[in-house]
Design an enzyme around this catalytic site. Structure first.
Site, short mmCIF file in Angstrom:
data_model
loop_
_atom_site.label_atom_id
_atom_site.label_comp_id
_atom_site.label_asym_id
_atom_site.label_seq_id
_atom_site.Cartn_x
_atom_site.Cartn_y
_atom_site.Cartn_z
N GLU A 1 1.37 -9.38 11.55
CA GLU A 1 1.19 -8.91 10.17
C GLU A 1 2.55 -8.49 9.59
O GLU A 1 2.88 -8.80 8.45
CB GLU A 1 0.20 -7.74 10.18
CG GLU A 1 -0.20 -7.22 8.83
CD GLU A 1 -1.13 -6.01 8.94
OE1 GLU A 1 -1.36 -5.51 10.07
OE2 GLU A 1 -1.63 -5.56 7.89
N ASP B 1 0.75 -1.25 0.00
CA ASP B 1 0.00 0.00 0.00
C ASP B 1 0.79 1.31 0.00
O ASP B 1 0.70 2.09 -0.92
CB ASP B 1 -0.96 0.00 1.18
CG ASP B 1 -1.94 -1.16 1.13
OD1 ASP B 1 -1.75 -2.08 0.32
OD2 ASP B 1 -2.90 -1.15 1.91
C1 2M8 Z 1 -3.35 -4.18 3.46
O1 2M8 Z 1 -4.22 -3.44 2.61
C2 2M8 Z 1 -5.56 -3.04 3.00
C3 2M8 Z 1 -6.21 -2.41 1.78
O2 2M8 Z 1 -6.35 -3.36 0.77
C4 2M8 Z 1 -5.62 -2.05 4.14
O3 2M8 Z 1 -4.61 -1.44 4.51
O4 2M8 Z 1 -6.72 -1.87 4.69
C5 2M8 Z 1 -2.12 -4.62 2.62
O5 2M8 Z 1 -1.08 -5.07 3.45
C6 2M8 Z 1 -2.52 -5.69 1.61
O6 2M8 Z 1 -1.38 -6.23 0.97
C7 2M8 Z 1 -3.30 -6.83 2.27
O7 2M8 Z 1 -3.80 -7.68 1.26
C8 2M8 Z 1 -4.46 -6.31 3.14
C9 2M8 Z 1 -5.12 -7.41 3.96
O8 2M8 Z 1 -4.14 -8.18 4.63
O9 2M8 Z 1 -3.99 -5.30 4.04
#
Ligand code: 2M8
Length: 441
Positions: free
Chosen positions: A414, A179
């Site tokens: 994470e 992101d």
């Molecule tokens: C993160 O992205 C989401 C948006 O899609 C967020 O920040 O809310 C990123 O690390 C992405 O790579 C990942 O797929 C997602 C869910 O783990 O979180």
């Protein structure tokens, strides 16, 4: 590696996956991400292949049941049993167009890196070790998935080739999965940031996570502005180059796109389709990455801003991902290994830790803020896979051991602090657990 440590990690990883299962899909984490995410589902399937292959197929199937008629696989599939307020931006904000066979669940209109063919192939090839019933199930599921995986690839290589160079463009940083990576800073600096949007909508992530570990408000204002622009154009891709402020060719997204074609070579052979189409496409994408995303001067892969034609100045972990591709010219594979071993990324031989998401020596290196420094297991897992593709066996084993040690000592977080290894972000995070299983197997 110590067997008690492996047994402990295996047990805790399997229990994270049990705890994050939500009736017909896996959530990345209960509090922060209470829906289904696209590339998470792929990494998760790779781990479920060892402990619950039926769930691996169910998760992939739930995701592909939400595929759009144009082939795009949405980056989030919303769980109708989760309240609108539990994640922002939720289904109401995305307001995706209705289509014929639209499933009950809403989705976003963005995509994520197409890891799914790679995952499907991994789950399939492990199925026989679980017995005849699993092997049969795997054959049936693979047949169901194959045309859908092909449609996903065709969407990305066709409609998303906005630069006409044979590469897929991302239209939003969320599509990269990385992101707030510094890789987008130059391209994002031209995207208007309407902070007023954040008065109208509340950032749910800041209620459940530390603000210092997340993208900034300016980032979010830009993220929302880009969604609104894409949404208001009906999520159409034609003519984006003239009406969208962010179009980027990412080396990681495109390396995964080509690696997916290579997985489809195997899948096509099993389901009785023509593998050669996929082999040719993999070669074409590899050539395009090698020609258009490589900076000769610094011997590194960078993302390219389609609107300005310039390569990003930032050296990010995404630049190491083309190592996944067996047809990459030898000197470029060597350059990636040199970059990974340099003080900028520091392979475990020097740091004892997996590689960070951003150049450790850059002034903007941030040990806490998400994709701007912390260590992530999924990209390290991909880097290790690339090392094995190119025969760097010793380095791959060191990296595997460093990942296993880190997750064992710090937990299934994470992401991780790139200096201390402390866990950051969501605890009990699904892809960290799932990929740990694969690293232990
Ligand atoms: C993160 O992205 C989401 C948006 O899609 C967020 O920040 O809310 C990123 O690390 C992405 O790579 C990942 O797929 C997602 C869910 O783990 O979180």
């Amino acid at each position: 590696m110590h067997t008690d440590m492996s047994a402990d990690l295996w047990k805790s990883a399997a229990s994270v996956l049990d705890g994050n299962w939500a009736h017909d899909h896996m959530v990345p984490s209960r509090r922060l991400y209470p829906h289904q995410w696209s590339w998470d589902a792929a990494f998760i399937a790779i781990g479920l292949a060892y402990v619950n292959p039926t769930r691996a197929w169910r998760d992939l199937r739930s995701l592909f049941e939400a595929q759009w008629p144009d082939g795009r696989v949405p980056h989030i599939v919303f769980d109708p049993l989760t309240a609108e307020g539990d994640y922002f931006p939720g289904p109401a904000f995305w307001d995706v167009p209705a289509y014929g066979n639209r499933p009950a669940r809403g989705s976003t209109g963005l995509v994520q890196p197409p890891m799914h063919a790679i995952a499907a192939w991994e789950v399939y090839r492990r199925a026989a070790s679980h017995g005849a019933r699993c092997a049969h199930e795997a054959g049936e599921q693979l047949k169901w998935l194959y045309p859908r995986l092909v449609a996903q690839q065709e969407y990305l290589t066709g409609r998303r080739d906005t630069g006409g160079r044979g590469l897929a463009s991302i239209v939003h940083p969320w599509e990269s999965g990385l992101d707030n990576s510094p890789s987008w800073d130059a391209a994002m600096s031209g995207v208007p940031a309407d902070l007023g949007l954040l008065d109208r909508y509340r950032r749910r992530d800041l209620q459940v996570a530390d603000a210092a570990h997340r993208p900034t408000d300016v980032d979010y204002a830009r993220y929302l502005g880009l969604v609104i622009n894409y949404r208001d154009g009906g999520y159409e891709d034609a003519g984006l180059a003239h009406r969208h402020a962010f179009l980027v060719e990412c080396p990681s997204f495109n390396a995964i796109l080509a690696a997916a074609e290579l997985a489809l070579v195997h899948i096509a052979a099993v389901v009785g389709a023509d593998p050669m189409i996929h082999r040719r496409r993999a070669r074409r994408i590899t050539e395009a990455i090698s020609t258009h995303l490589y900076d000769e001067r610094t011997a590194t892969f960078r993302s390219r801003d389609v609107r300005t034609g310039t390569l990003s100045p930032a050296r990010c972990v995404s630049g190491l991902m083309p190592l996944l591709l067996p047809d990459l010219p030898r000197e470029q594979a060597e350059a990636i290994m040199a970059e990974a071993a340099s003080p900028r990324f520091g392979l475990p031989g020097t740091t004892g830790l997996p590689v960070p998401s951003y150049d450790r020596t850059a002034p903007g290196f941030d040990t806490l803020r998400y994709w701007r420094g912390p260590i992530w297991i999924n990209v390290n897992w991909l880097l290790r896979r690339g090392m094995l593709v190119h025969g760097y066996r010793g380095e791959a084993e060191d990296l595997r051991e460093a990942m296993v040690r880190l997750v064992h000592d710090s937990g299934h977080y994470e992401y991780f602090h790139p200096e201390t290894g402390a866990g950051i972000g969501a605890p009990m995070f699904s892809w960290t657990a799932a990929l740990s299983l694969d690293l232990l197997a």
